[in-house]
Design a protein around this motif. Structure first.
Motif, PDB file in Angstrom:
ATOM      1  N   ARG A 184       0.838  -1.195   0.000  1.00 37.47           N
ATOM      2  CA  ARG A 184       0.000   0.000   0.000  1.00 37.47           C
ATOM      3  C   ARG A 184       0.871   1.242   0.000  1.00 37.47           C
ATOM      4  N   LEU A 185       0.256   2.397  -0.171  1.00 41.31           N
ATOM      5  CA  LEU A 185       0.977   3.655  -0.112  1.00 41.31           C
ATOM      6  C   LEU A 185       1.388   3.936   1.332  1.00 41.31           C
ATOM      7  N   VAL A 186       2.515   4.610   1.498  1.00 35.28           N
ATOM      8  CA  VAL A 186       2.962   4.981   2.837  1.00 35.28           C
ATOM      9  C   VAL A 186       1.892   5.827   3.524  1.00 35.28           C
ATOM     10  N   SER A 187       1.260   6.717   2.772  1.00 32.98           N
ATOM     11  CA  SER A 187       0.224   7.586   3.343  1.00 32.98           C
ATOM     12  C   SER A 187      -0.999   6.808   3.805  1.00 32.98           C
ATOM     13  N   GLU A 188      -1.122   5.545   3.401  1.00 32.08           N
ATOM     14  CA  GLU A 188      -2.279   4.722   3.772  1.00 32.08           C
ATOM     15  C   GLU A 188      -1.985   3.740   4.903  1.00 32.08           C
ATOM     16  N   LEU A 189      -0.782   3.771   5.457  1.00 27.61           N
ATOM     17  CA  LEU A 189      -0.444   2.844   6.536  1.00 27.61           C
ATOM     18  C   LEU A 189      -1.351   3.097   7.732  1.00 27.61           C
ATOM     19  N   THR A 190      -1.944   2.028   8.243  1.00 22.44           N
ATOM     20  CA  THR A 190      -2.808   2.128   9.421  1.00 22.44           C
ATOM     21  C   THR A 190      -2.450   1.020  10.402  1.00 22.44           C
ATOM     22  N   PRO A 191      -2.514   1.294  11.699  1.00 24.61           N
ATOM     23  CA  PRO A 191      -2.087   0.300  12.681  1.00 24.61           C
ATOM     24  C   PRO A 191      -2.930  -0.960  12.691  1.00 24.61           C
ATOM     25  N   ALA A 192      -4.216  -0.822  12.405  1.00 20.75           N
ATOM     26  CA  ALA A 192      -5.099  -1.978  12.510  1.00 20.75           C
ATOM     27  C   ALA A 192      -4.672  -3.121  11.596  1.00 20.75           C
TER      28      ALA A 192
END
Length: 199
Positions: A184-192
């Protein structure tokens, strides 16, 4: 950073004299290098190496490492890792240099440490944006898997775009080989969905 082998590959290797020393006068006779390149001493040789510490590299690596730090992991990158690297199996002259490393949960490196045993590493981050750099990062998959590092993230940037984002390919060590487990894009990284459990 390691020497790159793209269209600008002008890598020279010069053996040191038997004394192990080059005089200042000898050093000053070396060819003038283009902007972005530098002479480095590696394993008894002077090598001309590309040092691509651009704004994008610095920004994207910091962004990814800050993501990991935000969830309790110690991480190191930028000049700290570029200056030291981590040991390939043991401390010595065969170190591999990464754009960033994430340490095993609970591991806090000594503030004076300059190399890191593979057993203490949880993830390695490589940031690339040229074809030669992508090939080099893929080549490291084998080395990092041999060292038993659980996770390897390759962040690709678009060399021909002004976009500051990066696309992450996430590899996880399964048995003796890495398997692609997400992207995914770095800007889309999410902890879940992106922070990997230590179990």
């Amino acid at each position: 950073m390691s020497a790159r082998s793209g269209k600008e590959s002008i890598i020279h290797q010069l053996e040191l004299p038997r004394t192990g020393v080059r005089t200042r006068a000898e050093f000053e006779t070396l060819p003038t290098v283009p902007r972005g390149w530098a002479w480095e001493l590696r394993s008894g040789r002077l090598e001309l190496s590309l040092m691509p510490v651009t704004f994008w590299y610095s920004r994207i690596v910091c962004q990814v490492l800050d993501f990991w730090r935000g969830y309790g992991y110690e991480a190191a990158g930028d000049q700290y890792v570029a200056d030291s690297g981590f040991a390939r199996g043991e401390i010595g002259q065969h170190n591999f240099v990464a754009d960033g490393v994430v340490f095993q949960p609970g591991h806090r490196p000594d503030k004076h440490s300059t190399t890191h045993a593979p057993a203490n590493l949880f993830a390695v981050i490589e940031a690339v944006w040229q074809p030669a750099q992508v090939r080099e990062a893929i080549d490291k998959l084998r080395v990092y898997s041999m060292l038993g590092i659980p996770h390897f993230w390759i962040v690709r940037g678009d060399h021909d775009s002004d976009d500051l984002d990066g696309f992450v390919s996430m590899y996880e060590l399964v048995g003796e080989d890495y398997k692609l487990t997400g992207s995914r894009l770095v800007s889309e990284l999410t902890p879940a969905r992106d922070v990997v459990s230590a179990n």
